[in-house]
Design an enzyme around this catalytic site. Structure first.
Site, PDB file in Angstrom:
ATOM      1  N   ARG A 126       1.247  -0.854   7.319  1.00 25.21           N
ATOM      2  CA  ARG A 126       0.341  -1.256   6.232  1.00 25.21           C
ATOM      3  C   ARG A 126       0.335  -2.784   6.074  1.00 25.21           C
ATOM      4  NH1 ARG A 126       0.492  -4.412   1.821  1.00 25.21           N
ATOM      5  NH2 ARG A 126       2.609  -3.692   1.428  1.00 25.21           N
ATOM      6  N   ASP A 127       1.437  -3.339   5.609  1.00 28.64           N
ATOM      7  CA  ASP A 127       1.477  -4.782   5.340  1.00 28.64           C
ATOM      8  C   ASP A 127       1.279  -5.559   6.638  1.00 28.64           C
ATOM      9  OD1 ASP A 127       1.851  -7.188   4.023  1.00 28.64           O
ATOM     10  OD2 ASP A 127       3.743  -6.620   3.092  1.00 28.64           O
ATOM     11  N   HIS A 144      11.326  -7.233  -1.005  1.00 29.54           N
ATOM     12  CA  HIS A 144      10.184  -7.236  -0.068  1.00 29.54           C
ATOM     13  C   HIS A 144       9.895  -8.707   0.246  1.00 29.54           C
ATOM     14  CE1 HIS A 144       6.056  -5.637   1.174  1.00 29.54           C
ATOM     15  NE2 HIS A 144       5.824  -6.929   1.062  1.00 29.54           N
ATOM     16  N   HIS A 183       8.751 -11.797   2.598  1.00 28.49           N
ATOM     17  CA  HIS A 183       8.067 -12.315   3.779  1.00 28.49           C
ATOM     18  C   HIS A 183       8.868 -13.516   4.306  1.00 28.49           C
ATOM     19  CE1 HIS A 183       4.163 -10.019   3.689  1.00 28.49           C
ATOM     20  NE2 HIS A 183       4.715  -9.666   2.536  1.00 28.49           N
ATOM     21  N   CYS A 235      -0.341 -11.400   4.112  1.00 33.37           N
ATOM     22  CA  CYS A 235      -1.254 -10.832   3.128  1.00 33.37           C
ATOM     23  C   CYS A 235      -2.604 -11.529   3.249  1.00 33.37           C
ATOM     24  CB  CYS A 235      -0.701 -11.022   1.708  1.00 33.37           C
ATOM     25  SG  CYS A 235      -1.818 -10.394   0.448  1.00 33.37           S
ATOM     26  N   ASN A 260       6.284  -9.830   7.007  1.00 30.92           N
ATOM     27  CA  ASN A 260       7.553  -9.452   6.370  1.00 30.92           C
ATOM     28  C   ASN A 260       8.684  -9.772   7.331  1.00 30.92           C
ATOM     29  OD1 ASN A 260       5.596  -7.341   5.047  1.00 30.92           O
ATOM     30  ND2 ASN A 260       7.393  -7.509   3.764  1.00 30.92           N
TER      31      ASN A 260
HETATM   32  P1  HMG Z   1     -13.620  -4.316  -6.921  1.00 28.50           P
HETATM   33  O1  HMG Z   1     -14.708  -4.860  -6.051  1.00 28.50           O
HETATM   34  O2  HMG Z   1     -13.282  -5.066  -8.156  1.00 28.50           O
HETATM   35  O3  HMG Z   1     -13.831  -2.787  -7.283  1.00 28.50           O
HETATM   36  O4  HMG Z   1     -12.333  -4.167  -6.026  1.00 28.50           O
HETATM   37  P2  HMG Z   1     -14.967  -1.962  -7.913  1.00 28.50           P
HETATM   38  O5  HMG Z   1     -14.326  -0.909  -8.732  1.00 28.50           O
HETATM   39  O6  HMG Z   1     -16.003  -2.857  -8.549  1.00 28.50           O
HETATM   40  O7  HMG Z   1     -15.623  -1.260  -6.628  1.00 28.50           O
HETATM   41  C1  HMG Z   1     -16.313  -2.000  -5.635  1.00 28.50           C
HETATM   42  C2  HMG Z   1     -16.491  -1.123  -4.412  1.00 28.50           C
HETATM   43  O8  HMG Z   1     -15.222  -0.752  -3.872  1.00 28.50           O
HETATM   44  C3  HMG Z   1     -17.196   0.185  -4.732  1.00 28.50           C
HETATM   45  O9  HMG Z   1     -17.910   0.556  -3.568  1.00 28.50           O
HETATM   46  C4  HMG Z   1     -16.062   1.146  -4.939  1.00 28.50           C
HETATM   47  O10 HMG Z   1     -16.416   2.483  -4.698  1.00 28.50           O
HETATM   48  C5  HMG Z   1     -15.088   0.669  -3.888  1.00 28.50           C
HETATM   49  P3  HMG Z   1     -19.473   0.251  -3.401  1.00 28.50           P
HETATM   50  O11 HMG Z   1     -20.113   0.935  -4.567  1.00 28.50           O
HETATM   51  O12 HMG Z   1     -19.635  -1.257  -3.446  1.00 28.50           O
HETATM   52  O13 HMG Z   1     -19.804   0.830  -2.072  1.00 28.50           O
HETATM   53  N1  HMG Z   1     -13.689   0.997  -4.203  1.00 28.50           N
HETATM   54  C6  HMG Z   1     -12.857   1.622  -3.352  1.00 28.50           C
HETATM   55  N2  HMG Z   1     -13.034   2.085  -2.111  1.00 28.50           N
HETATM   56  C7  HMG Z   1     -11.979   2.698  -1.526  1.00 28.50           C
HETATM   57  N3  HMG Z   1     -10.782   2.830  -2.118  1.00 28.50           N
HETATM   58  C8  HMG Z   1     -10.576   2.373  -3.357  1.00 28.50           C
HETATM   59  C9  HMG Z   1     -11.654   1.749  -4.028  1.00 28.50           C
HETATM   60  N4  HMG Z   1     -11.773   1.186  -5.258  1.00 28.50           N
HETATM   61  C10 HMG Z   1     -13.026   0.749  -5.348  1.00 28.50           C
HETATM   62  N5  HMG Z   1      -9.365   2.506  -3.923  1.00 28.50           N
HETATM   63  C11 HMG Z   1     -10.204  -3.259  -5.417  1.00 28.50           C
HETATM   64  C12 HMG Z   1     -11.093  -3.733  -6.541  1.00 28.50           C
HETATM   65  C13 HMG Z   1      -8.806  -3.106  -5.948  1.00 28.50           C
HETATM   66  C14 HMG Z   1     -10.741  -1.945  -4.892  1.00 28.50           C
HETATM   67  C15 HMG Z   1     -10.252  -4.315  -4.282  1.00 28.50           C
HETATM   68  O14 HMG Z   1      -9.946  -5.548  -4.828  1.00 28.50           O
HETATM   69  C16 HMG Z   1      -9.335  -4.051  -3.128  1.00 28.50           C
HETATM   70  O15 HMG Z   1      -9.447  -3.038  -2.428  1.00 28.50           O
HETATM   71  N6  HMG Z   1      -8.413  -4.986  -2.838  1.00 28.50           N
HETATM   72  C17 HMG Z   1      -7.534  -4.864  -1.705  1.00 28.50           C
HETATM   73  C18 HMG Z   1      -6.193  -5.304  -2.095  1.00 28.50           C
HETATM   74  C19 HMG Z   1      -5.225  -5.178  -0.930  1.00 28.50           C
HETATM   75  O16 HMG Z   1      -5.186  -4.178  -0.222  1.00 28.50           O
HETATM   76  N7  HMG Z   1      -4.405  -6.240  -0.753  1.00 28.50           N
HETATM   77  C20 HMG Z   1      -3.372  -6.240   0.210  1.00 28.50           C
HETATM   78  C21 HMG Z   1      -2.220  -5.383  -0.242  1.00 28.50           C
HETATM   79  S1  HMG Z   1      -1.177  -6.146  -1.496  1.00 28.50           S
HETATM   80  C22 HMG Z   1       0.009  -6.975  -0.591  1.00 28.50           C
HETATM   81  O17 HMG Z   1      -0.112  -7.117   0.602  1.00 28.50           O
HETATM   82  C23 HMG Z   1       1.243  -7.444  -1.306  1.00 28.50           C
HETATM   83  C24 HMG Z   1       2.460  -6.534  -1.091  1.00 28.50           C
HETATM   84  O18 HMG Z   1       2.749  -6.389   0.296  1.00 28.50           O
HETATM   85  C25 HMG Z   1       3.695  -7.108  -1.800  1.00 28.50           C
HETATM   86  C26 HMG Z   1       3.947  -8.574  -1.442  1.00 28.50           C
HETATM   87  O19 HMG Z   1       4.019  -8.940  -0.265  1.00 28.50           O
HETATM   88  O20 HMG Z   1       4.068  -9.328  -2.391  1.00 28.50           O
HETATM   89  C27 HMG Z   1       2.221  -5.137  -1.663  1.00 28.50           C
HETATM   90 MG    MG Z   2       3.857  -7.826   1.468  1.00 29.22          MG
END
Ligand code: HMG
Ligand code: MG
Length: 303
Positions: free
Chosen positions: A15-16, A207, A209, A240, A249
């Site tokens: 995933r990450d 966690h 990086h 990220c 990571n």
């Molecule tokens: P948004 O644009 O504000 O959401 O995104 P929305 O509710 O307005 O929806 C917009 C569109 O997204 C719509 O589709 C929804 O249906 C769809 P459209 O009508 O335009 O075709 N949608 C979804 N589709 C699939 N699955 C869903 C979903 N929700 C809405 N769950 C949202 C908000 C959170 C969805 C968006 O910002 C997003 O997906 N962000 C991705 C964040 C991400 O994955 N980041 C990386 C992971 S975090 C990380 O890496 C850190 C971590 O490792 C810890 C660390 O290292 O610190 C965990």
């Molecule tokens: Mg991470």
């Protein structure tokens, strides 16, 4: 030196690690990577994310990954879910563990999930409630616990506030993310000490990086405080997409080498882990970012 006798590794590589790959990794390769990690003895393999495919195209096939992997008994396969839409898709594809992911920095929260910290917590609460009612375990993440790519320093209090909220929702564990790898051991210990006033260290994960090469030493520092869950990525994959410049990571191989040397049990077989590292490095055409991987597999692994 007082250290845990056993550490649980959560390999977040599928995933990450892969979320930041610009070229789409084929579904079969994702499935094989997840299965190879479980086969190596990794007790928890983060298999994907139910997020918007427009935001993170690489994770668009997580439902297929979840449906097609051969599960090893006793292994957890958590997936990220930001909201109810993601939760329902995760549940329908047979997930038994989900992770909700908040941040200790307002700007990062906006960039990563398009809402404030308070709004994100409002979205996570029904997810946690539904998951717990459905018998699905919930893990909590906090990003930017030791620094933010947009705001710089992040205070331990900001981390504590989000940790309390996630704990209150019923997360069985809170994983503390040094998203951009800027932390150093003293800061890592101060942050853990602050959070541990509310949540015992045996329910905290590290966690980290490895952007500045500090992850191993930071891990050793927090293990001395009782942290015994470590998130890693095979081959040191990743970064990220919403934290520019963040590298992967800390590599699973490098952490395993350290833990093996310290006599800390993990249940992971180094040779099988290196086979997984070789497989994904060859698939994406990039030498492993792990020191152990480079020594054992060679920098020319992809040629
Ligand atoms: P948004 O644009 O504000 O959401 O995104 P929305 O509710 O307005 O929806 C917009 C569109 O997204 C719509 O589709 C929804 O249906 C769809 P459209 O009508 O335009 O075709 N949608 C979804 N589709 C699939 N699955 C869903 C979903 N929700 C809405 N769950 C949202 C908000 C959170 C969805 C968006 O910002 C997003 O997906 N962000 C991705 C964040 C991400 O994955 N980041 C990386 C992971 S975090 C990380 O890496 C850190 C971590 O490792 C810890 C660390 O290292 O610190 C965990
Ligand atoms: Mg991470």
């Amino acid at each position: 030196m007082k250290l845990p006798t056993h550490v649980r590794i959560v390999d977040v590589g599928p995933r990450d690690g892969l979320q930041n790959q610009s070229e789409i990794v084929p579904l079969d390769a994702k499935i094989k990577l997840v299965e190879m990690l479980a086969d190596a003895g990794v007790p928890s393999v983060e298999a994907g994310a139910f997020v918007s495919p427009k935001w993170v195209p690489q994770m668009a096939d997580t439902a297929d990954v979840m449906r097609k992997i051969t599960r090893k008994p006793g292994v957890s396969y958590p997936v990220l879910v930001p909201n109810m839409k993601g939760y329902e898709a995760a549940r329908d594809s047979g997930c038994e563990e989900v992770a909700i992911f908040g941040a200790a920095s307002e700007t990062f929260s906006e960039k990563n999930i398009n809402c404030s910290i308070a709004e994100s917590l409002n979205q996570f609460a029904p997810v946690a409630e539904a998951a717990i009612a459905d018998g699905i375990r919930v893990r909590g993440y906090i990003s930017c616990v030791l620094g933010c790519p947009y705001e710089g320093d992040v205070s331990p209090e900001a981390v504590v506030n989000v940790a309390r909220a996630l704990d209150g929702m019923g997360c069985y564990e809170v994983s503390l993310g040094d998203t951009i790898g800027t932390g150093t051991p003293g800061k890592a210990q101060d942050m853990i000490a602050a959070v541990a006033k509310d949540i015992p260290t045996d329910r905290l994960g590290a966690h980290f990086h490895n952007t500045y090469g500090q992850a191993l030493v930071n891990l050793l520092a927090v293990m001395q405080m009782g942290v015994a869950v470590i998130d890693t990525a095979v081959a040191g994959l990743g970064g990220c997409p919403y934290a520019k410049g963040a590298s992967g990571n800390v590599a699973t191989e490098d952490v395993l080498y350290m833990l093996d040397g310290l006599g800390i049990e993990t249940g992971i077989d180094m040779d099988k882990l290196l086979a997984a590292s070789r497989f994904i490095s060859t698939t994406i055409g990039r030498a492993p970012a792990s020191k152990v991987g480079l020594v054992k597999l060679g920098a020319d692994i992809t040629s």
